[in-house]
Design an enzyme around this catalytic site. Structure first.
Site, PDB file in Angstrom:
ATOM      1  N   GLU A   1      30.040  29.918  60.017  1.00  0.00           N
ATOM      2  CA  GLU A   1      31.236  30.322  59.255  1.00  0.00           C
ATOM      3  C   GLU A   1      31.776  29.117  58.478  1.00  0.00           C
ATOM      4  OE1 GLU A   1      34.509  31.743  61.694  1.00  0.00           O
ATOM      5  OE2 GLU A   1      35.941  31.300  60.098  1.00  0.00           O
TER       6      GLU A   1
ATOM      7  N   ARG B   1      39.128  26.164  53.250  1.00  0.00           N
ATOM      8  CA  ARG B   1      40.321  25.333  53.391  1.00  0.00           C
ATOM      9  C   ARG B   1      40.257  24.070  52.548  1.00  0.00           C
ATOM     10  NH1 ARG B   1      40.536  25.337  59.935  1.00  0.00           N
ATOM     11  NH2 ARG B   1      40.359  27.578  60.178  1.00  0.00           N
TER      12      ARG B   1
ATOM     13  N   LYS C   1      38.824  39.288  65.700  1.00  0.00           N
ATOM     14  CA  LYS C   1      38.942  37.902  66.169  1.00  0.00           C
ATOM     15  C   LYS C   1      40.291  37.786  66.870  1.00  0.00           C
ATOM     16  CE  LYS C   1      40.126  33.635  63.699  1.00  0.00           C
ATOM     17  NZ  LYS C   1      39.588  32.525  62.905  1.00  0.00           N
TER      18      LYS C   1
HETATM   19  C1  3PG Z   1      39.819  28.992  63.060  1.00  0.00           C
HETATM   20  O1  3PG Z   1      39.754  28.894  61.848  1.00  0.00           O
HETATM   21  O2  3PG Z   1      39.416  29.983  63.663  1.00  0.00           O
HETATM   22  C2  3PG Z   1      40.438  27.897  63.825  1.00  0.00           C
HETATM   23  O3  3PG Z   1      40.933  26.921  63.006  1.00  0.00           O
HETATM   24  C3  3PG Z   1      39.535  27.300  64.807  1.00  0.00           C
HETATM   25  O4  3PG Z   1      40.341  26.711  65.738  1.00  0.00           O
HETATM   26  P1  3PG Z   1      39.879  25.381  66.500  1.00  0.00           P
HETATM   27  O5  3PG Z   1      39.957  24.304  65.462  1.00  0.00           O
HETATM   28  O6  3PG Z   1      40.881  25.228  67.609  1.00  0.00           O
HETATM   29  O7  3PG Z   1      38.488  25.603  66.983  1.00  0.00           O
END
Ligand code: 3PG
Length: 206
Positions: A41, A45, A129
């Site tokens: 994925e 960002r 999710k």
């Molecule tokens: C996401 O986009 O799903 C989260 O930013 C992932 O979270 P994490 O950085 O705590 O893994």
């Protein structure tokens, strides 16, 4: 339309690629593929994210490459134009859910509570999710909703790490876990691609 779980074909880790440049994105994806992962994925960002997604698909055609951090219909349109194979969102709105349902690609909308789950379910989604998983109730939340939302399954993301991923995966209503812990920013900055491969290998061995 294929379900997210069908697309994952048993892969239990959804590794997240956060890239500040196209080259970085491709290098991270290569390190993940090296660990045997088939689905990755790319989170949208940074300015480079969409181009990174396109470059990963071109250079690693064996990979299934999704777009994450899809907050609204406009970002969804950009992700689909970049040929994202599937979509992940951190949230749900009626507009976003309708657009996801029409997108023709697998999607997991992001839920954080029972109202969100019901909204996603009304829009036809049975796979979602949970975000941010650790703050939205984590394992106790997933256990609690399993008796009510019996037909819903989850990909928890947000706060998942090497220490807790196996506990999440042990839940019957969890399809996979997602996160950035397998491609830490410090490894990316240091171009330590082997650390990413090793962390991915460790995560999928659980
Ligand atoms: C996401 O986009 O799903 C989260 O930013 C992932 O979270 P994490 O950085 O705590 O893994």
């Amino acid at each position: 339309m294929k379900l997210f779980s069908e697309m994952m074909a048993g892969q239990t880790l959804l590794p997240i690629i956060q890239a500040d440049s196209v080259e970085q994105g491709v290098a991270i994806a290569k390190a993940m593929a090296e660990a045997g992962l088939k689905v990755v994925e790319v989170v949208l960002r940074s300015e480079a994210s969409l181009d990174a997604l396109t470059a990963i698909k071109q250079q690693l055609p064996e990979l299934i490459v999704g777009a994450g951090t899809v907050l609204d219909k406009d970002i969804l349109a950009q992700a689909l134009a970049a040929k994202a194979d599937y979509i992940v969102t951190p949230c749900v709105t009626p507009d976003l859910l309708a657009a996801l349902a029409e997108s023709g690609v697998p999607a997991i909308p992001g839920v954080a509570n029972c109202a969100d789950i019901a909204l996603a379910r009304d829009a036809g989604f049975r796979e979602v999710k949970l975000f941010p998983a650790s703050l939205a109730g984590g394992i106790p939340f997933l256990k609690a909703v399993s008796s009510v939302f019996r037909d819903m399954t989850f990909c928890p993301t947000g706060g998942i790490n090497a220490d807790n991923c196996a506990d999440f995966l042990a839940l019957p209503n969890v399809i996979a876990v997602g996160g950035t812990w397998v491609a830490k920013k410090e490894w990316v900055d240091a171009q330590d691609w082997q650390a990413i491969t090793d962390a991915c290998r460790e995560a999928i061995s659980k």
